[in-house]
Design a protein around this motif. Structure first.
Motif, short mmCIF file in Angstrom:
data_model
loop_
_atom_site.label_atom_id
_atom_site.label_comp_id
_atom_site.label_asym_id
_atom_site.label_seq_id
_atom_site.Cartn_x
_atom_site.Cartn_y
_atom_site.Cartn_z
N ILE A 335 -145.85 -84.63 -26.28
CA ILE A 335 -146.59 -85.11 -27.28
C ILE A 335 -146.55 -84.16 -28.29
O ILE A 335 -146.78 -82.76 -28.04
CB ILE A 335 -147.95 -85.62 -26.64
CG1 ILE A 335 -148.14 -86.16 -25.69
CG2 ILE A 335 -149.05 -85.67 -28.07
CD1 ILE A 335 -148.87 -87.68 -26.01
N ASP A 336 -146.74 -84.42 -29.55
CA ASP A 336 -146.61 -83.51 -30.54
C ASP A 336 -148.22 -83.03 -30.78
O ASP A 336 -149.21 -83.70 -30.91
CB ASP A 336 -145.99 -84.04 -32.05
CG ASP A 336 -144.46 -84.18 -31.86
OD1 ASP A 336 -143.91 -83.68 -31.15
OD2 ASP A 336 -144.16 -84.52 -33.03
N ASN A 337 -148.00 -81.58 -30.85
CA ASN A 337 -149.39 -80.77 -31.30
C ASN A 337 -149.98 -81.75 -32.65
O ASN A 337 -149.09 -81.93 -33.53
CB ASN A 337 -149.17 -79.66 -31.64
CG ASN A 337 -150.23 -78.65 -31.69
OD1 ASN A 337 -151.42 -79.09 -31.65
ND2 ASN A 337 -150.05 -77.33 -31.71
N VAL A 338 -151.43 -81.73 -32.70
CA VAL A 338 -152.04 -82.27 -33.71
C VAL A 338 -152.01 -81.36 -35.16
O VAL A 338 -152.06 -81.95 -36.18
CB VAL A 338 -153.61 -82.62 -33.66
CG1 VAL A 338 -153.36 -83.79 -32.59
CG2 VAL A 338 -154.23 -81.55 -33.14
N ILE A 339 -151.54 -80.06 -34.97
CA ILE A 339 -151.37 -79.26 -35.84
C ILE A 339 -149.98 -78.79 -35.79
O ILE A 339 -149.35 -78.89 -34.86
CB ILE A 339 -152.26 -78.02 -36.09
CG1 ILE A 339 -152.41 -77.28 -34.67
CG2 ILE A 339 -153.76 -78.32 -36.32
CD1 ILE A 339 -152.77 -75.92 -34.94
N THR A 340 -149.41 -78.31 -37.08
CA THR A 340 -148.07 -77.50 -36.85
C THR A 340 -148.36 -75.99 -37.13
O THR A 340 -148.11 -75.80 -38.16
CB THR A 340 -147.01 -78.23 -37.88
OG1 THR A 340 -147.07 -79.77 -37.57
CG2 THR A 340 -145.62 -77.99 -37.68
N PRO A 341 -148.43 -75.43 -36.18
CA PRO A 341 -148.74 -73.95 -36.39
C PRO A 341 -147.30 -73.34 -36.90
O PRO A 341 -146.25 -73.66 -36.44
CB PRO A 341 -149.19 -73.30 -35.24
CG PRO A 341 -148.67 -74.20 -34.29
CD PRO A 341 -148.50 -75.72 -34.86
N LEU A 342 -147.59 -72.46 -38.03
CA LEU A 342 -146.38 -71.77 -38.44
C LEU A 342 -146.62 -70.13 -38.34
O LEU A 342 -147.87 -69.85 -38.84
CB LEU A 342 -146.10 -72.17 -39.89
CG LEU A 342 -145.76 -73.70 -40.05
CD1 LEU A 342 -145.72 -73.93 -41.33
CD2 LEU A 342 -144.11 -73.79 -39.40
N LEU A 343 -145.95 -69.46 -38.00
CA LEU A 343 -145.94 -68.14 -37.79
C LEU A 343 -145.11 -67.19 -38.94
O LEU A 343 -143.98 -67.43 -39.24
CB LEU A 343 -145.37 -67.31 -36.57
CG LEU A 343 -146.12 -67.82 -35.23
CD1 LEU A 343 -145.24 -67.13 -34.18
CD2 LEU A 343 -147.60 -66.85 -35.47
N PHE A 344 -145.99 -66.70 -39.95
CA PHE A 344 -145.50 -66.20 -40.88
C PHE A 344 -145.57 -64.67 -41.10
O PHE A 344 -146.57 -64.05 -40.34
CB PHE A 344 -146.44 -66.67 -42.23
CG PHE A 344 -145.73 -68.19 -43.01
CD1 PHE A 344 -144.81 -68.08 -43.69
CD2 PHE A 344 -146.52 -68.92 -42.42
CE1 PHE A 344 -144.16 -69.43 -43.87
CE2 PHE A 344 -146.13 -70.52 -43.01
CZ PHE A 344 -144.78 -70.44 -43.61
#
Ligand SMILES: *[C@@H]1O[C@H](CO)[C@@H](O)[C@H](O)[C@H]1NC(C)=O
Ligand SMILES: *[C@@H]1O[C@H](CO)[C@@H](O)[C@H](O)[C@H]1NC(C)=O
Ligand SMILES: *[C@@H]1O[C@H](CO)[C@@H](O)[C@H](O)[C@H]1NC(C)=O
Ligand SMILES: *[C@@H]1O[C@H](CO)[C@@H](O)[C@H](O)[C@H]1NC(C)=O
Ligand SMILES: *[C@@H]1O[C@H](CO)[C@@H](O)[C@H](O)[C@H]1NC(C)=O
Ligand SMILES: *[C@@H]1O[C@H](CO)[C@@H](O)[C@H](O)[C@H]1NC(C)=O
Ligand SMILES: *[C@@H]1O[C@H](CO)[C@@H](O)[C@H](O)[C@H]1NC(C)=O
Length: 913
Positions: A335-344
């Motif tokens: 299932i896709d996460n409800v947020i799309t975390p991004l590491l910057f």
């Protein structure tokens, strides 16, 4: 969005490639392949040791090199390489007939799991307002934990304390502070072994050692999802107090054999693991392959095993991966996460050296950009039509010392070409931005003369391009990524968040067993990564969902006490939340098929607290021919008061396996490019009661009768399903069911509509014309010699799986004097070397053939056909009528004499085994 990297992958080469174009290019994931010459035997009884077995082989003059000794309570046997390739099949038959041998099978290989190739398709636009933060969230507010009730169990102090979870994977970077910082007794990563060594490729001999350090990163990510525990930055897994074991089954590259995988599972079992998990697999659809059977045996012995259902959702139904296909094994969907975390990583920019403004960028591999200030060059040079980069005639001036700003354009072959263009312009640095949020970016690789690849959001890039177009200079202040820590940006995923990931593989098995069992967060998951590769990573795949369920089981065991694996599956499934259907772009108002989501999204809190216990986890009504008219299940009240459930059911959509155009190849399911139809027709169920009241400690039985839907096109293999609902005032339970509204035996196995079962030749993938004359390499040629010849290559696309795939040589004429034997009603000269094959998943295959037959002899020169035969689903292997048959065109065979060589050049390189 493929916003992650995978070690060693080729630069940009993976850009979206969809069935069937991938078949033409020969890059479609193949069903399991076999390691040449390697076999695994299981011994008949306790008294056989590998020592006695190998001496029996030498008594029979069978040359073999032992590879792995499997001396475990649930599996006694060995794997070995056979020496005499010419007599391989004959020797295998001799071994099979030994009284001490229960079974002998060719060893299959499993590739290192691809995760980054299946990242979430959507990249929510980043705005300045997007929540920016660190990894810190206390108390547990991790989105995936909140989605599944894990946060509530953590708040109640349920952390998996004392439970041992064994991971079978690429190793673990146990030096990671969040994973305990050490390996061995008393450490978080407390037990395990490297079963293969760094240099293992899947085909050479494993060299075990005691250090299961992770070379790739996959296993470290998996481990963090289960049991990471870090205070600063704050990051925890599902069961942060659990103990981990690690059985490393991959070298630094390549694949792993099922002899090694069986060994890993058996060792984990004997080490006393409470749960065993593996995010490894290859396309199967069969419950009986050797690794799946071994895992089922461990489940049967009382240890729950979680395995990934696979990342082949794009290829439609009936494609679940082995060993998740094993009976009793907990097969996990994503299932896709409800947020799309991004590491910057932090950097700053300025216009004409004015005030510096911060921006975030994502470095790829390599990302060796020294600290410094760099001018930006827009490779579009003010043109706002990004598609011009799709043309090969695109030129830019020399830009030494500048960073090239490059749009990532969907639907055209950017990538390697543009990287070379930038390198030729003397720049060493590329920063990409996506022009279309739905386009995957995979930026990874070396050998293009580029020192650093990275990405920025299109918002940031467009500020720069506008300024550059007005003649303003834009400077970027970069910090070498290895010297700067990550920060996270976590925008909500409003498109697919909380729904089934489009890449998650669909069941059921070819024999209509329900797979997957359960789904868990697997799309866009933040977890630990080897320290030398940055320490944290966001990755995507059923690889990430599977350890989540393993950790969840530890919490359930801690809270509820010892339970057998079947009861765990029953609890997981009954308390899961069935999700509505999402096709990667939109959400629909009906439930996603059971074949895609099993019970639905795991709810660990409800699984811990459920009072009603069902005695099954799902129902399969099988196909129309083997239709199961009536099924009973039991509900036990484990509470202290009587409880009343209202019973009903809710249908999901019915999925057509085949598309509407008459093709026999299953429909594809890719965002925006799907021809997998879902229709509302549904089965009618009748339940023996509408409502049941159960006293504390007692059970009642409910009978279910189904009437399959009749308004469907059976030839398209409809798979219907739904959930039986049991609602009380205090809890709601569900029982998933499915059935196939067709006779599976009628399923077409060879893609006959497209004539995709034929004989081609090594120099050309197309079918040979009738009466083609092959000149084969001299018998027993070396590999170097062989490739000079245009030998036959049988090719097929199997639209559906088959238990037995035969490829036999038959004389073209009834008057032939070649010696034949009758097999299944046909006079055959023999089976081509490497055939028959067993338990084949669906998809394309090809086989190089030099005239050698499976009994070790060579076919005499002459005129022949090749007969392709596939056993139909549920067919009787001894009945010729139960095989689907395709006969090739006529061709002739002659052998070159040892000293002549042909001068032909090889025209196809994409067509290799
Ligand atoms: C979890 O582990 C930590 C560190 O070992 C320990 O202090 C704590 O008491 C454990 N918590 C529970 C609930 O077992
Ligand atoms: C901006 O700074 C860079 C690096 O310090 C320097 O090379 C450049 O000349 C400056 N540009 C302007 C317009 O001041
Ligand atoms: C690069 O910059 C970072 C951050 O300012 C600093 O910590 C690091 O020491 C610098 N590296 C070099 C080689 O100057
Ligand atoms: C692209 O440039 C043209 C001409 O300057 C302009 O009309 C158009 O609006 C621009 N398109 C975008 C998307 O900025
Ligand atoms: C580049 O190629 C494209 C597509 O073939 C063509 O439309 C365009 O005119 C070409 N441009 C130049 C500058 O040759
Ligand atoms: C369907 O029926 C066949 C034939 O009896 C059987 O082998 C198979 O296991 C059945 N499948 C299920 C899911 O019951
Ligand atoms: C049970 O609850 C679910 C979810 O609210 C609902 O869809 C279903 O119709 C209910 N079933 C019965 C029998 O009330």
């Amino acid at each position: 969005m493929r916003f992650s990297t995978i070690g060693g992958a080729q630069l940009l080469a993976l850009a979206a490639c969809f069935f069937p174009s991938c078949i033409a290019a020969g890059v479609y994931d193949r069903p399991s392949t076999f390691i040449p010459g390697r076999y695994i035997v299981e011994f008949e009884d306790e008294n056989t040791s590998s020592h006695t077995f190998f001496s029996t082989l030498s008594d029979h003059a069978i040359g073999a090199t032992p590879i792995i000794t499997l001396d475990y309570s649930l599996f006694k046997g060995a794997s070995f390489n056979l020496h005499d390739a010419g007599n391989e099949k004959a020797n295998v038959e001799k071994i099979r007939s030994l009284p001490s041998v229960k079974s002998v099978q060719a060893v299959r290989s499993y590739p290192i799991p691809k995760t980054s190739g299946h990242a979430s398709n959507q990249f929510p636009p980043l705005s300045a307002a997007a929540a920016q933060g660190s990894l810190d969230t206390a108390p547990d507010k991790f989105s995936t934990h909140v989605m599944t009730g894990v946060d509530k169990l953590h708040a109640d102090g349920v952390l998996g304390d004392g439970y041992k979870i064994a991971v079978v994977d690429t190793g673990i970077d146990y030096n990671h502070p969040a994973l305990g910082g050490c390996f061995g007794e008393g450490c978080k990563v407390a037990f395990g072994k490297d079963l293969v060594g760094d240099a293992y490729t899947g085909t050479n001999t494993p060299v075990p050692d005691d250090d299961p350090m992770d070379c790739d990163g996959h296993g470290t990510h998996v481990a963090g999802i289960i049991a990471a525990d870090s205070a600063a930055p704050r990051f925890t897994g599902v069961a942060p107090n659990a103990t981990l074991g690690i059985y490393r089954v991959f070298g630094c590259a390549g694949s792993s054999g099922d002899d090694v995988l069986i060994q890993a599972f058996m060792m984990a079992h004997e080490a006393g693991a409470d749960i065993i998990t593996a995010s490894i697999g290859s396309i199967s659809g069969w419950s009986e392959s050797p690794w799946a059977v071994a895992v089922s045996r461990i489940v049967e012995a009382g240890v729950p095993c979680t395995l990934a259902v696979g990342n082949d959702g794009e290829n439609g139904l009936f494609i679940a991966s082995e060993a998740s296909t094993g009976l009793g094994v907990t097969s996990v969907a994503s299932i896709d996460n409800v947020i799309t975390p991004l590491l910057f990583k932090n950097a700053s920019w300025s216009a004409d050296n004015g005030t510096a403004k911060p921006f975030g960028w994502i470095p790829y591999i390599p990302a060796d950009i020294p600290n410094g200030t760099y001018p930006v060059f827009d490779i579009l040079q003010g043109n706002n039509d990004t598609t011009i980069t799709c043309n090969n005639n695109f030129t830019i001036p020399k830009i030494p010392g500048k960073i090239a700003l490059v749009p990532w354009v969907g639907g055209c072959t950017v990538g390697a070409g543009l990287a070379e263009l930038v390198a030729a312009a003397e720049s060493k640095y590329i920063i990409y931005y996506y022009d279309n949020p739905a386009t995957p970016i995979i930026v990874n690789g070396s050998g293009y003369g580029i020192d650093s690849f990275g990405t920025v959001s299109s918002d940031v890039a467009s500020q720069w391009t506008k300024l550059l177009a007005t003649g303003t200079q834009v400077y970027l202040n970069m910090i070498t990524p290895s010297e700067e820590s990550y920060y996270t940006v976590s925008p909500a995923n409003t498109v697919t968040g909380g729904y089934l990931s489009y890449f998650s593989s669909w069941g059921p098995t070819f024999e209509a067993e329900v797979k997957p069992q359960i789904a868990a967060p697997g799309g866009s998951i933040l977890s630990t990564y080897p320290l030398r590769l940055g320490g944290y990573k966001i990755d995507t795949g059923t690889s990430m969902a599977t350890p989540f369920v393993a950790g969840s089981i530890a919490l359930i065991l801690e809270a509820r006490g010892k339970l057998d694996p079947a009861t765990i599956n029953n609890l997981l499934s009954a308390t899961a939340e069935a999700k509505t259907f999402n096709d990667g772009l939109s959400t629909y108002n009906y439930l996603a098929p059971v074949a895609q989501q099993g019970g639905g999204l795991v709810n660990v809190y409800d699984a811990v607290h459920a009072v009603g216990l069902l005695n099954i986890s799902s129902i399969s009504f099988n196909d129309t021919e083997h239709f199961i008219k009536s099924v009973s299940f039991e509900i036990k009240n484990t509470g202290k008061e009587s409880i009343t459930y209202n019973l009903g059911y809710v249908s999901t959509g019915t999925a057509y396996t085949l598309p509407s155009d008459g093709s026999t190849v299953p429909a594809v399911f890719a965002p925006g490019a799907s021809n997998l139809d879902i229709v509302p027709s549904s089965a009618k169920l009748s339940l023996s009661s509408d409502s049941v009241t159960i006293k504390a400690g007692e059970s009642v039985t409910v009978e279910v009768k189904a009437t399959p839907p009749t308004d469907l096109i059976a030839s398209r293999i409809p798979v219907y399903g739904g959930y039986i609902t049991l609602n009380s005032t205090t809890e709601s339970l569900t029982l998933p069911y499915l059935g196939v509204a067709a006779n599976l035996k009628d399923t077409v196995i060879f893609d006959s509509k497209d004539n995709m079962t034929y004989v081609s030749r090594y120099f050309n993938i197309s079918g040979v014309p009738d009466n083609f004359a092959f000149t084969l390499p001299p018998q027993n040629s070396t590999d170097e010699e062989i490739v000079k010849y245009d030998f036959p290559v049988p090719v097929a696309i199997d639209s559906f799986g088959t238990r037995i795939l035969r490829v036999d040589l038959v004389p073209a004429s009834a008057n032939s004097t070649v010696k034949t034997t009758e097999v299944l009603g046909e006079q055959i000269v023999g089976s081509l070397d490497s055939f028959p094959q067993y338990e084949q998943g669906r998809g394309p295959w090809h086989s190089f053939w030099y005239g050698n037959l499976s009994d070790g002899s060579y076919a005499p020169a002459g005129d022949y056909n090749i007969l392709f035969r596939a056993l139909k689903i549920f067919g009787d292997e001894h009945s010729s009528d139960d095989y689907e048959v395709v006969k090739s065109v006529n061709f002739s065979l002659t052998y070159a004499s040892p000293n002549t060589t042909t001068t032909s050049t090889r025209r196809s390189t994409s067509f290799e085994a």
